[in-house]
Design an enzyme around this catalytic site. Structure first.
Site, PDB file in Angstrom:
ATOM      1  CE1 TYR A 136      -3.807   2.494   0.389  1.00 50.48           C
ATOM      2  CE2 TYR A 136      -2.253   3.326   2.161  1.00 50.48           C
ATOM      3  CZ  TYR A 136      -3.802   3.387   0.591  1.00 50.48           C
ATOM      4  OH  TYR A 136      -4.283   4.419   1.034  1.00 50.48           O
ATOM      5  CD  GLN A 204     -11.710   2.909  -0.188  1.00 52.24           C
ATOM      6  OE1 GLN A 204     -11.847   2.547   1.643  1.00 52.24           O
ATOM      7  NE2 GLN A 204     -11.603   4.475  -0.500  1.00 52.24           N
ATOM      8  CD  GLN A 277      11.074  12.133   9.788  1.00 53.20           C
ATOM      9  OE1 GLN A 277      10.140  11.622   9.735  1.00 53.20           O
ATOM     10  NE2 GLN A 277      12.066  12.987   8.639  1.00 53.20           N
ATOM     11  CD  GLU A 346       8.817   6.728  11.378  1.00 45.25           C
ATOM     12  OE1 GLU A 346       8.929   6.044  10.353  1.00 45.25           O
ATOM     13  OE2 GLU A 346       8.393   7.278  11.647  1.00 45.25           O
ATOM     14  CG  HIS A 347      13.009   8.169  11.367  1.00 41.32           C
ATOM     15  ND1 HIS A 347      11.229   9.229  11.200  1.00 41.32           N
ATOM     16  CD2 HIS A 347      13.204   7.900  10.463  1.00 41.32           C
ATOM     17  CE1 HIS A 347      10.630   8.060  10.170  1.00 41.32           C
ATOM     18  NE2 HIS A 347      12.335   7.470   9.563  1.00 41.32           N
ATOM     19  CG  ASP A 380      12.785   9.799   5.469  1.00 40.49           C
ATOM     20  OD1 ASP A 380      12.322   8.854   5.618  1.00 40.49           O
ATOM     21  OD2 ASP A 380      12.657  10.925   5.912  1.00 40.49           O
ATOM     22  CD  GLU A 434       3.859 -32.009  27.400  1.00 42.72           C
ATOM     23  OE1 GLU A 434       3.609 -31.785  26.311  1.00 42.72           O
ATOM     24  OE2 GLU A 434       5.415 -31.125  27.402  1.00 42.72           O
ATOM     25  CG  HIS A 439       1.793 -36.765  21.257  1.00 42.97           C
ATOM     26  ND1 HIS A 439       0.696 -36.131  21.486  1.00 42.97           N
ATOM     27  CD2 HIS A 439       2.384 -35.487  21.010  1.00 42.97           C
ATOM     28  CE1 HIS A 439       0.326 -35.007  21.585  1.00 42.97           C
ATOM     29  NE2 HIS A 439       1.014 -34.994  20.830  1.00 42.97           N
TER      30      HIS A 439
END
Length: 449
Positions: A136, A204, A277, A346-347, A380, A434, A439
């Site tokens: 996206y 959407q 920024q 983030e930065h 960037d 267990e 098993h």
């Protein structure tokens, strides 16, 4: 320090404070978007697209964006035309960005590893790419061909077979985009060899990527296995709602920069990086952490001066004046390191003496930019690093987009009869412990005869 009009940046004084994790989480500036609040709005959109496919996605696009393209899939001719019409300087810059990003990401590709635990007993970890990925690319305040590069390159490097880029159709009063995504987005996709682009945006778009459908010309819009890329709060909400059906890279919030700086930093550089920024959007966060009151005052003055010529001044002032931005005063760099590790930006820029040494002590950041010649703007675009990074403190537990995002590790277990027999007693004992006797029986029966 003093804050003078028209600048509105808050000052948080942590000098002498006990820097516990609990106190810092309550004190440090953080805006963020309330994704939970928009889930009831986004859920009907996701449901409608899941049930009605492309028709519903196009209807929502017409409702929210005022434009409805004739088909979701962008024609090949439009991709070719966009690349042919791309400004030569922009094309050259994109090509350099692509090449540098490919070089860095090529070194991230993992190789299969086989471990021998004894004669006839091996476990191989195979790295297999996700088969189909939706990337996206948002619209909004700016055009982001760089996001096309940052999403496509690691996916291609991982070996993803099928890529689709989704980006909102654009509308202008002159109609020059003809209901297609911005031509620079289309050109970037073409440069990268991506031939499937969808003219759909918002929640959407995420839903259509997750559920697929049939286009207006009856062509299939195949669903994807994973969705990556940033977007607004509605895109983020849709990714959260669709994550039981597809994988996602994370929930990206507003962009943020933190700068850990001392008296050696150039206040003009610090101010410019904070503004860079803040121009993304009004929710962007710009935070300076420093033990130097002189630097704090000088940066405040530089911000006021540089704002006079900033193109997106209104947006920047809103971001810098928001509760998510601040200048934070600390006792020393030791305290500053503690603050930025908890903040998990983030930065994160390190503008201090011995910046590399200080950077080596940072454990929580999406990306670290070391010294005066590595601004976030470099990352960037042309550093070669990826700019799709965790926000809102998620860097405490998550990393940025990389080749690994698009790879799945599969363990391949290969044992001979002798190797299984050698370990069978331990398997049976643990199964009994267990209370899962079947098993153990599955192993025992292989040696019953």
């Amino acid at each position: 320090m003093s804050i003078t009009p028209p600048f509105l940046l808050a000052c948080i004084d942590l000098r002498g404070a006990e820097l516990t994790a609990t106190q810092l989480r309550a004190t440090l500036p953080r805006g963020g978007a309330d994704v939970e609040a928009v889930l009831p709005t986004v859920w009907p959109i996701v449901q409608a697209v899941a049930e009605c496919g492309a028709d519903a996605a196009l209807e929502f696009g017409a409702l929210f964006d005022g434009v409805r393209p004739p088909t979701v899939r962008v024609p090949d001719a439009a991709l070719d035309a966009a690349l042919a019409g791309l400004d030569p300087d922009v094309r050259d810059a994109l090509q350099v960005m692509i090449e540098r990003t490919r070089v860095v990401h090529a070194d991230q590709r993992r190789t299969d590893v086989t471990t021998a635990l004894g004669p006839g007993a091996t476990v191989t970890e195979r790295w297999v790419p996700v088969e189909r990925v939706g990337l996206y690319v948002p619209g909004g305040n700016a055009v982001y061909p760089s996001s096309v590069v940052m999403n496509v390159v690691p996916a291609q490097t991982a070996g993803v077979d099928s890529l689709v880029v989704a980006s909102p159709p654009q509308f202008t009063s002159g109609g020059r985009f003809h209901g297609l995504p911005h031509p620079t987005i289309l050109a970037a996709a073409r440069l990268l060899g991506v031939d499937e682009v969808w003219a759909v945006g918002g929640a959407q778009a995420v839903a259509l990527l997750a559920y697929g459908g049939t286009d207006s010309d009856d062509c299939e819009l195949a669903p994807v296995d994973m969705i990556t890329g940033p977007g607004n709060i509605y895109v983020t909400a849709a990714k959260r709602l669709c994550r039981s059906r597809v994988g996602i890279d994370g929930e990206a919030g507003p962009t943020e920069i933190a700068i850990l700086a001392d008296h050696t930093a150039d206040p003009a550089h610090v101010a410019a990086d904070m503004i860079s920024q803040a121009e993304h959007d009004e929710m962007a966060a710009s935070v300076l952490v420093t033990p130097s009151t002189d630097l704090a005052d000088a940066t405040d003055a530089e911000l006021a001066a540089q704002l006079r010529t900033t193109v997106h001044r209104k947006r920047v002032v809103a971001a810098l004046g928001g509760r998510q931005s601040a200048i934070i005063l600390v006792d020393d760099l030791e305290a500053g390191v503690k603050v930025v590790n908890l903040y998990a930006a983030e930065h994160l820029e390190i503008q201090t003496a011995e910046a590399s040494r200080v950077a080596s002590r940072i454990r929580c950041a999406g990306a670290i930019f070391v010294g005066p010649w590595a601004p976030v703007s470099l990352g960037d675009y042309c550093a070669g690093s990826n700019h799709v990074l965790p926000t809102a403190g998620f860097a405490r537990h998550s990393g940025g987009l990389s080749v690994q995002t698009f790879l799945r590790g599969i363990h391949v277990v290969n044992y001979t009869k002798t190797a299984l027999k050698d370990i069978s007693g331990h398997v049976i004992t643990l199964a009994k412990a267990e209370d899962l006797p079947a098993h153990g029986e599955a192993v025992r029966r292989r040696f019953a005869r």
